[in-house]
Design an enzyme around this catalytic site. Structure first.
Site, PDB file in Angstrom:
ATOM      1  N   GLY B  13      27.916  94.282 -46.022  1.00 51.77           N
ATOM      2  CA  GLY B  13      29.038  93.746 -46.209  1.00 51.77           C
ATOM      3  C   GLY B  13      30.263  94.706 -45.547  1.00 51.77           C
ATOM      4  CG  ASP B 146      29.845  98.015 -53.725  1.00 52.58           C
ATOM      5  OD1 ASP B 146      30.777  97.399 -54.037  1.00 52.58           O
ATOM      6  OD2 ASP B 146      28.786  97.388 -53.486  1.00 52.58           O
ATOM      7  CG  MET B 190      34.735  92.810 -54.649  1.00 53.21           C
ATOM      8  SD  MET B 190      34.730  92.678 -53.027  1.00 53.21           S
ATOM      9  CE  MET B 190      34.821  90.964 -52.422  1.00 53.21           C
ATOM     10  NE  ARG B 301      33.932  91.362 -47.738  1.00 50.65           N
ATOM     11  CZ  ARG B 301      33.184  90.460 -48.446  1.00 50.65           C
ATOM     12  NH1 ARG B 301      32.605  90.652 -49.315  1.00 50.65           N
ATOM     13  NH2 ARG B 301      33.080  89.378 -47.451  1.00 50.65           N
TER      14      ARG B 301
END
Lengths: 411, 411
Positions: B13, B146, B190, B301
Site C-alpha cells: 500500500g 501501519d 486505518m 496514507r
C-alpha cells in the site's frame, strides 16, 4: 463624535476562512476613528441572547500575534449556531432583547459572518432596526464553502475548500494509479444543492493526470444508465477511473441518489450522505471492476493547513470592507465581490441589498456543465482557477499547525 | 572491479514516504563507485516478471530536480503490486525468470521497498539466491503506515501518516467545538491489526484541547457496555466528545465490531458498515446525543503535503543504507532503525535478518494502553512525538503541490 463599539458574530458551518473575515473586522475596528471596542458574541446570535461576549480588541492588544493567528485558525473562533430568528411580527421578544444588548454595549454596528441562513438573520435584524428607527448598522459578511450566495462572485471559504478538494483528488490519483488493475474510485464531495465545490475537483487535472475523469453535479439530472455507460467508456480508455460526485446529485424527478435515510435539520435541510456509496454499489452490481468510494470528510471545510492565500486575503478584506460600509452609514446589506477579470485575476469589493441575498441560492449555471452532464466546461475552470492560488505559511509546534486557543468554546 | 547495476521496486500500500526511500536508493547508487545504473521495475516484482523497467539514473541525470521531487511525491512512483511468489520448491519458474532478468540487466543488488508481504518476497528471493549460489544481494527497505514491522523501531511512512492523523483530529476538534450542543464525533482510522496509527491521534492534544477524549485500539478487547459508559462519562464533562477508533477493533472473542444494521440505498442495496459507523449506531440507539462518524480516507496514507520531515529524512536515509549494506555484501536482510533516545530524539541505522521480519507483525504493547482500554499511556506518546516533527516545503503550481509526473503508471 459619539464613539461606539461594534459587535461581531459567526454562524452556520465552518470554513477555513471565516476567522480571516473576523480578523478583518477586528483590524478595521482597531484602525478606525469611529469605533473603540470590537466585541465578539459567542455562538452566533445565541451569544447575544445569552450575553456571552469576548472583548476582541483587548485580546489583540494583549497578544501581537492574535490577529495573524486568528486569520489562520479554522472554523469559528467565536463558535457558531444554527438558529433562526422568528418573524418579529409574530414574536418580537428576542429582537427587543438583542437591541437592548446593543444599547447596553453601546453598539454602533453589528456584523454577522455566515451563509444563506445567517443572512436571513441579517435581513430580519435590519428590518427590525428600520421598524423601530434604530440607526445601528446591520451588515452581513459572506462565508460558505458551498459558494452558493447570490450577488457575489464567490464566497469566503470556498477557495480554500476548493484547494483542499483539488489537492486531495490529485493525491488520490497518485494513490490510485499504483495498481495495474482496472479500478473505479468515487470521491464524494460536499454540496447539497450547488456543485461548485465538486466542480473544483477538475482543478486536479494536470499534464500527467486527467483525473477526475467524470464529474457529476446536482445541477444536472443524474441518470443511472448514462452513468454506467460513462464509466464503461472511461474504463475502456484507462485502468484507473476517478469520479467526483456531489453529495447532492439527484435524478430527473429531483430524488437524491443516496444510501442513507434523510433527516431534517432546524432549517429543514436534508442531511445527506451516501451518494458515493450508492454509486459504488451501482458499479459493483453492473460492472466487473474493483470499486471504492471515498467520502471526503469535514476536513474539506476546516483544513486550514491547505488554505488558499487568495481566499484568506479576500476574506480578511471583506471583514474590513464591512466596517468601512458601516462607517459610511450602510445597513441591511452584505459585502460582495465583483470579478473584473479572470486573467489577470482582479476583483472589486462592493455591497448588495441583503433582501436580494438572504434565503436565495446560486447554482452552477447549466451552460458551465457539458451537455452530457458528466463534466464541466472550460468557462467554469477559468472561473475556479484563480480562487485556489497562493499558499499560507503556518507556524508549527511539535509537528502540528499552531492555531488559536479555543478553550472558551470547550464547554 | 566488476561494475554492476541495481534494481529497485516498490510493493504493497502507498505511503507519503515510500518514494523518499526510492530516492535514497537512487542517490546512493549514483554516488557509489560500485554501481552504475539504478533501474526501477514497474509494479513491483510483477514489473520484473513482465520486463517493465525505468532507467532512474537517466531520469536523475536529465532533471536536476528529479530526486528532490521524487522524495516529496506520494504513493509509489514505480507503481505497486500485491503479488505473493510461490514457494520455489513447488514452482521455481518465476524465480528462474527473475534471476535471468537480474543477469540480463547485470544486477548486483535488488532492493524491495514494502511492508510485511513485500518482505516475504525478499525472504523467498534471498533463500533462492542462496540455493542457486547467486551472489546477488537481496535487501528489503521497510515501508508501512501501519508501523507493524518487527525488529525496527518504526517504519517509513508511519510518521507522515501519524502527522496527518494528529493534525486532522486537531482540525476536526476546531470544527466540532463550534456548537454549544452535546455531540459525539467518531474518527475511524486505518489499522486492521495494529493500533499505532490510531494512537497517533493522541498527539492532537494540546493546552486548549484534550481531544481525542477516548481512544480504542485493536490490541485491547472492545466491550460495548464499557464503551457506552465511557462516552456517558465524557459527555458529563464536556459538550463535544471526540473518539479515535481503529478500523480493526474487536471484542474479547476476536470478532470485528461492525454493524449489522442495514442501510438501504436508492437502488435497494444494503451495505455493511465499518467500526466507526457501528459505534455511531451504538450511540444513537443508547444515548440521546448528536453523533457523527468520520472515516479518514486514503489521504492518511498519501497526503504528502502534510508529510513529516523526520519521516522523509529517515526514509531517504534507509534507502541509502540499503545500498551501503549491499556494498558490504549483506543480503537477506532489511534495513532497521534502533532508537537510542526519545529526548533528544536519536536513532541509528542497522539491519536485521529478513527471516525474523517477513510475515510477522508488531502490535502496540498492552502496557502502552491504559488499563481501561480507552486511552494510551505517556510512554506511547513519548514514543510517537518525535516521529511527526518537522515540515516539508513543497513547490506549488496553480495552487497545487508539484509532484512527479506518473504518466508511466497511467495505463
Amino acid at each position: 463624535m459619539n464613539i461606539k463599539n461594534v459587535l461581531v458574530a459567526q454562524s452556520g458551518g465552518p470554513t477555513s476562512a471565516i476567522n480571516a473575515s473576523l480578523a478583518g473586522v477586528l483590524k478595521a475596528t482597531i484602525d478606525s476613528e469611529e469605533y473603540t471596542t470590537c466585541y465578539g458574541a459567542i455562538n452566533g446570535i445565541l451569544g447575544v441572547l445569552s450575553e456571552k461576549y469576548l472583548d476582541l480588541t483587548k485580546k489583540a492588544a494583549e497578544d501581537a500575534e492574535f490577529i495573524n493567528l486568528l486569520t489562520h485558525t479554522p472554523a469559528m473562533y467565536l463558535g457558531s449556531c444554527r438558529y433562526k430568528l422568528p418573524d418579529y411580527k409574530d414574536d418580537d421578544s428576542s429582537y427587543v432583547f438583542i437591541f437592548s444588548q446593543f444599547k447596553k454595549l453601546n453598539i454602533g454596528a453589528f456584523f454577522y459572518i455566515g451563509g444563506n441562513d445567517s443572512m436571513d438573520t441579517v435581513l430580519k435584524l435590519s428590518n427590525y432596526a428600520k421598524e423601530i428607527g434604530s440607526d445601528i448598522r446591520i451588515i452581513g459578511v459572506p462565508k460558505t464553502i458551498d459558494n452558493d450566495l447570490c450577488r457575489t462572485d464567490h464566497t469566503p471559504g470556498f477557495g480554500s475548500a476548493a484547494k483542499y478538494i483539488a489537492s486531495s483528488v490529485l493525491e488520490i490519483a497518485h494513490d490510485t494509479f499504483i495498481y495495474a488493475v482496472k479500478s473505479v474510485t468515487i470521491v464524494e464531495i460536499m454540496g447539497r444543492d450547488a456543485g461548485w465545490l465538486t466542480a473544483a475537483a477538475a482543478l486536479a487535472r494536470n499534464d500527467y493526470s486527467s483525473a477526475p475523469h467524470l464529474i457529476y453535479l446536482p445541477e444536472a439530472p443524474f441518470d443511472k444508465e448514462s452513468f454506467l455507460s460513462d464509466v464503461r467508456a472511461e474504463l475502456s480508455k484507462r485502468n484507473n477511473v476517478i469520479i467526483a460526485v456531489s453529495e447532492g446529485i439527484r435524478d430527473k424527478d429531483g430524488n437524491y441518489i443516496t444510501s442513507s435515510k434523510a433527516m431534517a435539520d432546524t432549517f429543514g435541510h436534508q442531511q445527506l450522505s451516501g451518494a458515493g456509496k450508492a454509486l459504488e454499489f451501482l458499479i459493483k452490481e453492473n460492472i466487473d471492476v474493483k470499486v471504492r468510494s471515498v467520502e471526503v470528510n469535514v476536513l474539506q471545510r476546516c483544513a486550514a493547513h491547505m488554505a488558499s492565500k487568495t481566499d484568506l486575503d479576500e476574506s480578511f478584506a471583506q471583514g474590513e470592507k464591512a466596517v468601512a460600509l458601516s462607517v459610511k452609514g450602510e445597513t441591511g446589506c452584505m459585502v460582495v465581490l465583483n470579478r473584473l477579470s479572470n486573467a489577470p485575476y482582479e476583483v472589486e469589493y462592493s455591497h448588495a441589498r441583503i433582501s436580494e441575498i438572504a434565503n436565495e441560492a446560486k447554482s452552477v449555471p447549466r451552460e458551465w456543465i457539458n451537455e452530457e452532464g458528466n463534466d464541466i466546461t472550460s468557462e467554469l475552470i477559468d472561473y475556479l482557477k484563480p480562487l485556489i492560488e497562493g499558499e499560507v505559511v503556518l507556524s508549527y509546534k511539535s509537528g502540528l499547525p499552531v492555531y488559536l486557543d479555543i478553550s472558551h468554546l470547550n464547554h
